[in-house]
Enzyme design. Structure first.
Site, mmCIF file in Angstrom:
data_model
loop_
_atom_site.group_PDB
_atom_site.id
_atom_site.type_symbol
_atom_site.label_atom_id
_atom_site.label_comp_id
_atom_site.label_asym_id
_atom_site.label_seq_id
_atom_site.Cartn_x
_atom_site.Cartn_y
_atom_site.Cartn_z
ATOM 1 N N GLU A 232 16.257 58.695 69.664
ATOM 2 C CA GLU A 232 15.280 59.759 69.917
ATOM 3 C C GLU A 232 14.864 59.834 71.381
ATOM 4 O OE1 GLU A 232 12.274 58.078 67.114
ATOM 5 O OE2 GLU A 232 10.850 58.463 68.709
ATOM 6 N N GLU B 284 14.394 50.591 64.065
ATOM 7 C CA GLU B 284 14.624 51.688 65.016
ATOM 8 C C GLU B 284 13.958 51.370 66.350
ATOM 9 O OE1 GLU B 284 13.906 55.390 63.083
ATOM 10 O OE2 GLU B 284 13.024 56.282 64.880
ATOM 11 N N LYS C 93 6.044 52.404 60.429
ATOM 12 C CA LYS C 93 5.908 52.020 61.837
ATOM 13 C C LYS C 93 5.502 50.554 61.931
ATOM 14 C CE LYS C 93 6.792 55.965 63.669
ATOM 15 N NZ LYS C 93 7.805 56.189 64.691
ATOM 16 N N ASP D 238 10.354 51.152 62.292
ATOM 17 C CA ASP D 238 10.461 51.774 63.622
ATOM 18 C C ASP D 238 9.466 51.116 64.577
ATOM 19 O OD1 ASP D 238 10.746 53.447 65.773
ATOM 20 O OD2 ASP D 238 10.290 55.305 64.704
ATOM 21 N N ASP E 141 18.665 63.964 68.779
ATOM 22 C CA ASP E 141 17.384 64.666 68.884
ATOM 23 C C ASP E 141 17.673 66.045 69.465
ATOM 24 O OD1 ASP E 141 14.103 63.888 69.380
ATOM 25 O OD2 ASP E 141 14.938 65.613 70.426
HETATM 26 C C1 LIG Z 1 5.288 59.653 68.755
HETATM 27 C C2 LIG Z 1 6.156 60.067 67.616
HETATM 28 O O1 LIG Z 1 5.376 60.425 66.502
HETATM 29 C C3 LIG Z 1 7.131 58.966 67.221
HETATM 30 O O2 LIG Z 1 6.437 57.903 66.604
HETATM 31 C C4 LIG Z 1 8.167 59.529 66.286
HETATM 32 C C5 LIG Z 1 9.198 58.579 65.875
HETATM 33 O O3 LIG Z 1 9.438 57.548 66.448
HETATM 34 C C6 LIG Z 1 10.022 58.913 64.704
HETATM 35 O O4 LIG Z 1 9.714 59.894 64.031
HETATM 36 O O5 LIG Z 1 10.967 58.193 64.463
HETATM 37 MG MG LIG Z 2 11.387 56.765 65.886
#
Ligand SMILES: C[C@H](O)[C@@H](O)CC(=O)C(=O)O
Ligand SMILES: [Mg+2]
Length: 488
Positions: A350, A321, A267, A295, A373
């Protein structure tokens, strides 16, 4: 917060005219519908029963306490679900279970929306639903009043997904097959009859879809065998949630490497210096050859995304992402144009509302990896249309999973996609997140960093009753304790 619906939907004649319109079969072509039901019967289908009951519950898991699932935008998610159970009068004890995924607050709103849709399902024969699934999908998404608070997006579409996921679970359980196998064995014409092509015929017609599915029949048996033996390749997001400390990141990454993971997602997006540090840690640990994805969960503006990712390019991410708003199709296209020359693809999906957004992302060359998704789009039906569009545009599908139950559901779709649509594993993998599987009756099975095809009948959506009771919000045991502690 539980709502039970007894089979008390008023008969057509008793409805006011505005409601009566809803009950008129949406399929314009009765003979076609009759033919489909006949085809179901001809195929030895086991479909039976009238939907006699629908219940929906608000189930929440306090994942925010451990920082699980956190990202640059959703800093404290409590992974949750609106959990739908439908029953029939068939007296076989089989129930259909469906979920849609939420982050805690607001699940009660989705529960309300499911209740608002319930009258479309109750008292319907399952064989009429699946015999004209396109018509039924259209009926749910085209309710003359509810449509105003969508259309086919937001809370009402999440609710549609939960209801339809329950219908697919029920159908597959009655047929004694997991959903992926139900789809793989289904005649291409029947598959196509589940899809609502409205708004996408400029890129995918019914004939195009049929042609793709008919081509997908070639060597299907071999691919099914391959899936059963080797599974579908996965990547893990569980090591690198944004709220995890560097120590946790290192520890989880070391464990994941030991467990054989070769593809990792981290992340990013809140603080550039933090991102550089965390990406350096993870790249150092996994080495130059293994795959890294990033992401940003919609955190940036378009120029900001390009600038930020130019600074992270040295860590060689395969994709970034959700760099910006999921609605900004041309913004994604601009980011893609700037980053592809740096070797970074764009992944998104997503939080794409529906097939129309996916259509435009594909038309605008705005993404290199498409993330379906299972709980945001209108269940299997709408996902089928997106898988087929992705195939037409030759864009690899790498589903979003994780949350609560998303891995359980989406594995069915991607395994079907490989066997019957894409026939390719090139640049493809399905997300995996190692949380909350223990609450499912038929949890995912991961071997050698791959999803092994589920063998139990249904959509793997059924939760353990004990887990549901404990985590029901706000009156389950877990929440009673947490809420009482918050008050003190
Ligand atoms: C809020 C969710 O956990 C999100 O962060 C999931 C996500 O973006 C992903 O798995 O890709
Ligand atoms: Mg994601």
């Amino acid at each position: 917060m539980s709502a039970l619906f007894a089979p008390t939907v008023p008969r057509l004649a008793a409805l006011p005219p505005s409601r009566r319109a809803l009950e008129i079969p949406t399929s314009p072509d009765r003979p076609v519908l009759t033919a489909r039901v006949a085809r179901l019967r001809g195929a030895g289908s086991m479909v039976r029963g009238r939907i006699s009951r629908l219940s929906v519950r608000d189930v929440r898991f306090p994942t925010s306490l451990g920082g699980h699932g956190s990202d640059a935008m959703h800093t404290d998610p409590d992974y949750s679900a609106a959990y739908v159970v439908i029953e029939t009068d068939a007296e076989d004890g089989i129930k259909g279970c469906g979920i849609t995924f939420t982050l805690g607050k607001g699940t009660e709103v989705v529960v309300c929306a499911v209740n608002a849709l319930a009258h479309h399902v109750l008292n319907k024969d399952l064989k009429d639903i699946v015999g004209d699934f396109r018509g039924f999908y259209r009926q749910l998404t085209s309710d003359g009043q509810l449509r105003w608070i969508g259309p086919e997006k937001g809370v009402v579409h999440l609710a549609t997904a939960a209801v339809l996921n329950a219908v697919w679970d029920l159908w597959a359980k009655q047929e004694g097959k997991p959903v992926w196998k139900l789809l793989v064995d289904m005649d291409p014409r029947m598959l196509v009859s589940c899809i609502d092509f409205r708004y996408i015929t400029d890129v995918l017609t019914e004939e195009d879809a049929l042609e793709i599915l008919q081509k997908g029949q070639v060597a299907k048996k071999e691919r099914e065998k391959q899936m059963l033996a080797q599974g579908y390749p996965a990547y893990t997001t569980s090591c690198a949630w944004l709220g995890y400390s560097d120590d946790t990141l290192k520890q989880l990454c070391a464990q994941a490497l030991k467990d054989g993971w070769t593809r990792f997602k981290v992340k990013v997006g809140a603080d550039l210096q933090d991102d550089v540090r965390r990406c350096q840690i993870i790249r150092d640990m996994i080495g130059p050859e293994k795959t890294l994805m990033m992401d940003a969960n919609q955190r940036w503006d378009v120029p900001e995304a390009v600038e930020w990712m130019s600074k992270l390019a040295k860590f060689k991410p395969l994709w970034i992402e959700e760099p910006t708003s999921p609605d900004d199709i041309l913004g994604h296209a601009a980011i893609s144009k700037a980053l592809v020359p740096l070797g970074i693809g764009i992944a998104t999906g997503e939080q794409c509302h529906n097939r129309v957004i996916f259509k435009q992302l594909l038309q605008a060359k705005a993404l290199q990896f498409l993330q379906i998704d299972s709980c945001r789009l209108g269940s299997v039906n709408e996902n089928l249309s997106v898988l087929l569009m992705a195939k037409k545009f030759e864009i690899p599908v790498c589903p979003h999973a994780g949350g609560v139950g998303l891995c359980e559901l989406v594995q069915h779709l991607i395994i079907f996609d490989y066997i019957s649509v894409s026939a390719s594993l090139k640049n493809r993998m399905c997300e995996y997140v190692d949380h909350l599987h223990e609450h499912f009756k038929y949890p995912v099975m991961i071997q050698r960093a791959s999803y092994m095809p589920p063998k139990d009948p249904g959509y793997s959506t059924e939760m353990k009753e004990e887990s549901v009771k404990k985590h029901q919000y706000p009156d389950g045991e877990v929440w009673k304790k947490l809420l009482a502690a918050q008050e003190n």
